[in-house]
Every structure is written in structure tokens, then in C-alpha cells.
Design a protein around this motif. Structure first.
Motif, PDB file in Angstrom:
ATOM      1  N   HIS A  31      -3.454 -40.291  16.275  1.00 36.69           N
ATOM      2  CA  HIS A  31      -4.367 -39.923  17.361  1.00 36.69           C
ATOM      3  C   HIS A  31      -3.360 -39.465  18.520  1.00 36.69           C
ATOM      4  O   HIS A  31      -2.823 -41.520  18.783  1.00 36.69           O
ATOM      5  N   PHE A  32      -2.996 -39.109  19.570  1.00 32.65           N
ATOM      6  CA  PHE A  32      -2.174 -39.497  20.509  1.00 32.65           C
ATOM      7  C   PHE A  32      -2.642 -39.181  21.907  1.00 32.65           C
ATOM      8  O   PHE A  32      -3.342 -37.987  22.071  1.00 32.65           O
ATOM      9  N   TRP A  33      -2.792 -40.023  22.807  1.00 34.84           N
ATOM     10  CA  TRP A  33      -3.988 -39.856  23.758  1.00 34.84           C
ATOM     11  C   TRP A  33      -2.701 -40.210  25.124  1.00 34.84           C
ATOM     12  O   TRP A  33      -1.940 -41.079  25.054  1.00 34.84           O
ATOM     13  N   LYS A  34      -2.912 -39.166  26.270  1.00 35.17           N
ATOM     14  CA  LYS A  34      -3.168 -39.325  26.960  1.00 35.17           C
ATOM     15  C   LYS A  34      -4.101 -39.845  28.656  1.00 35.17           C
ATOM     16  O   LYS A  34      -4.665 -38.293  29.257  1.00 35.17           O
ATOM     17  N   ASP A  35      -3.920 -40.527  29.068  1.00 32.03           N
ATOM     18  CA  ASP A  35      -4.923 -40.646  30.005  1.00 32.03           C
ATOM     19  C   ASP A  35      -6.582 -40.467  29.410  1.00 32.03           C
ATOM     20  O   ASP A  35      -7.145 -40.185  30.435  1.00 32.03           O
ATOM     21  N   ASN A  36      -6.379 -41.234  28.332  1.00 27.11           N
ATOM     22  CA  ASN A  36      -7.659 -41.269  27.987  1.00 27.11           C
ATOM     23  C   ASN A  36      -8.264 -39.658  27.212  1.00 27.11           C
ATOM     24  O   ASN A  36      -9.155 -40.059  27.004  1.00 27.11           O
ATOM     25  N   THR A  37      -7.709 -38.965  26.490  1.00 25.09           N
ATOM     26  CA  THR A  37      -7.867 -37.720  26.153  1.00 25.09           C
ATOM     27  C   THR A  37      -6.633 -37.120  25.042  1.00 25.09           C
ATOM     28  O   THR A  37      -5.966 -37.231  25.553  1.00 25.09           O
ATOM     29  N   MET A  38      -7.486 -36.965  24.293  1.00 20.26           N
ATOM     30  CA  MET A  38      -7.027 -36.735  23.085  1.00 20.26           C
ATOM     31  C   MET A  38      -6.265 -35.637  23.358  1.00 20.26           C
ATOM     32  O   MET A  38      -6.325 -34.471  23.261  1.00 20.26           O
ATOM     33  N   VAL A  39      -4.811 -35.632  23.305  1.00 22.17           N
ATOM     34  CA  VAL A  39      -3.838 -34.486  23.057  1.00 22.17           C
ATOM     35  C   VAL A  39      -2.678 -34.406  21.723  1.00 22.17           C
ATOM     36  O   VAL A  39      -2.263 -32.673  21.519  1.00 22.17           O
ATOM     37  N   PHE A  40      -3.190 -34.671  20.572  1.00 15.96           N
ATOM     38  CA  PHE A  40      -2.928 -34.101  19.430  1.00 15.96           C
ATOM     39  C   PHE A  40      -3.445 -35.131  18.682  1.00 15.96           C
ATOM     40  O   PHE A  40      -4.170 -36.444  18.610  1.00 15.96           O
ATOM     41  N   PRO A  41      -3.899 -34.849  17.535  1.00 16.74           N
ATOM     42  CA  PRO A  41      -4.208 -33.586  17.373  1.00 16.74           C
ATOM     43  C   PRO A  41      -5.838 -32.677  17.466  1.00 16.74           C
ATOM     44  O   PRO A  41      -5.381 -33.112  18.008  1.00 16.74           O
ATOM     45  N   LEU A  42      -4.492 -31.480  17.442  1.00 18.16           N
ATOM     46  CA  LEU A  42      -5.934 -30.227  18.218  1.00 18.16           C
ATOM     47  C   LEU A  42      -6.668 -29.730  16.650  1.00 18.16           C
ATOM     48  O   LEU A  42      -5.474 -28.979  16.966  1.00 18.16           O
ATOM     49  N   GLY A  43      -7.816 -30.126  17.312  1.00 15.97           N
ATOM     50  CA  GLY A  43      -8.193 -30.092  15.431  1.00 15.97           C
ATOM     51  C   GLY A  43      -9.139 -28.940  15.376  1.00 15.97           C
ATOM     52  O   GLY A  43     -10.046 -28.424  16.870  1.00 15.97           O
ATOM     53  N   VAL A  44      -9.380 -28.617  14.499  1.00 19.02           N
ATOM     54  CA  VAL A  44     -10.650 -27.354  14.442  1.00 19.02           C
ATOM     55  C   VAL A  44     -12.002 -28.047  13.849  1.00 19.02           C
ATOM     56  O   VAL A  44     -11.820 -28.569  12.734  1.00 19.02           O
ATOM     57  N   ARG A  45     -12.669 -28.383  14.615  1.00 20.64           N
ATOM     58  CA  ARG A  45     -13.854 -29.125  13.757  1.00 20.64           C
ATOM     59  C   ARG A  45     -14.785 -27.990  12.802  1.00 20.64           C
ATOM     60  O   ARG A  45     -15.586 -28.087  12.316  1.00 20.64           O
TER      61      ARG A  45
END
Length: 178
Positions: A31-45
Motif C-alpha cells: 500500500h502506498f501512502w501520502k501524508d498518512n492517507t492511502m492512495v494505492f490501492p484504491l480498493g472496493v470493500r
């Protein structure tokens, strides 16, 4: 020359951000995070129920994928998804007017208190997303809001559309079609 260019040469042109990579203990994916917000993956729960109209399914999935980046936008897309579900549910209801505002469409379905409350919660949350400043979407609040919204839309679909689809399937077996 290219040898004289350093990463620090770009700091004056770009904002500084904190980036991190994590490995999910549940799925093992990066998982890739920018400023403590996940930006990848953008999944479907939450998978959309099969009885949800196809155009509503696409909106529902898109809303989930963008919910970490823009919870307000996810709420707005969810409201449009709700309207598509209500339009399908009202298609056979006498007095239902697809050109009415959403709140009138919901009222015309005479859903009962619980279903009415679910529809109103979804509709008002979507409206709040569309009108900046109506609701402050803090990081934790936005996650809670969008999660609840997605759960309610699945429940609404299951309550409004699945019984009708099941009944139609049985009627088809006996040649009594809708």
C-alpha cells in the motif's frame, strides 16, 4: 548537464510530502501512502449486490475507490447511486415520477419508517458532500461516514430490489412474468 541535477534542486518547486509503503498483514499487498492517507490501492470493500442496477454498481464501486482521496466526492457519487436505486424501485409504483426531486421520489414509495430513515440518511449524506462546509470531513469522521454510507446502500438494495428480483424469477418459472 544531467549529472549536475540533484533531487534537492526540485524542492523549491514542489510541496514536501511524507510518503510511505506498507505491506497489508491481511492481504500481503503493498500500500502506498501520502501524508498518512492511502492512495494505492484504491480498493472496493463492499461488492454491489447483483440486483443493483449496472449504472448504480459502477457509481458504487467508483465511490469506494475514491473514498480515501475525497470522501465528499464519494458521498456525492453514493447519492447518485441511491437515486438510480430509487428510480428502479419506483418504476412500477403508481404515482412515482422519475422527474421529481429525490426526497419526493422516496416519499412516493411509502417505504415505512426504517427504510425511509435509511434513504434519508444516504440522501442527506450525499447532499452534505455536495455542499462544502455543511459537514466537516475530518480524516476519521470521513472514514466512518463513507463506511456507513456504503453499508446502508447495500442494505437498501437488498431490501428494495432483491425481493422483487426473486419474485420475478419465480414467476418466470411458472410463465407468469412480471
Amino acid at each position: 548537464s544531467p549529472q549536475d541535477i540533484y533531487a534537492t534542486d526540485f524542492f523549491e518547486f514542489f510541496e514536501a510530502h511524507e510518503y510511505s509503503l506498507t505491506i497489508c498483514p491481511a492481504c500481503g499487498q503493498v500500500h502506498f501512502w501520502k501524508d498518512n492517507t492511502m492512495v494505492f490501492p484504491l480498493g472496493v470493500r463492499y461488492q454491489p449486490p447483483k440486483t443493483m442496477p449496472e449504472d448504480a454498481q459502477k457509481l458504487f464501486v467508483e465511490a469506494q475507490r475514491i473514498s480515501t482521496i475525497s470522501p465528499r466526492a464519494a458521498c456525492v457519487l453514493s447519492r447518485v447511486c441511491l437515486e438510480r436505486i430509487i428510480d428502479i424501485a419506483g418504476a412500477d409504483v403508481q404515482g412515482f415520477n422519475p422527474n421529481d426531486p429525490l426526497y419526493k421520489k422516496i416519499l412516493s414509495l411509502n417505504l415505512g419508517d426504517n427504510m425511509q430513515k435509511i434513504c434519508d440518511a444516504c440522501r442527506l449524506t450525499g447532499n452534505a458532500g455536495a455542499h462544502a462546509g455543511t459537514v466537516v470531513f475530518s480524516e476519521q469522521d470521513s472514514k466512518n461516514i463513507t463506511e456507513k454510507l456504503f453499508v446502508l446502500i447495500v442494505a437498501l438494495t437488498q431490501q428494495l430490489l432483491e425481493p422483487k428480483a426473486g419474485a420475478n424469477a419465480l414467476l418466470e418459472i411458472f410463465g407468469k412474468g412480471h
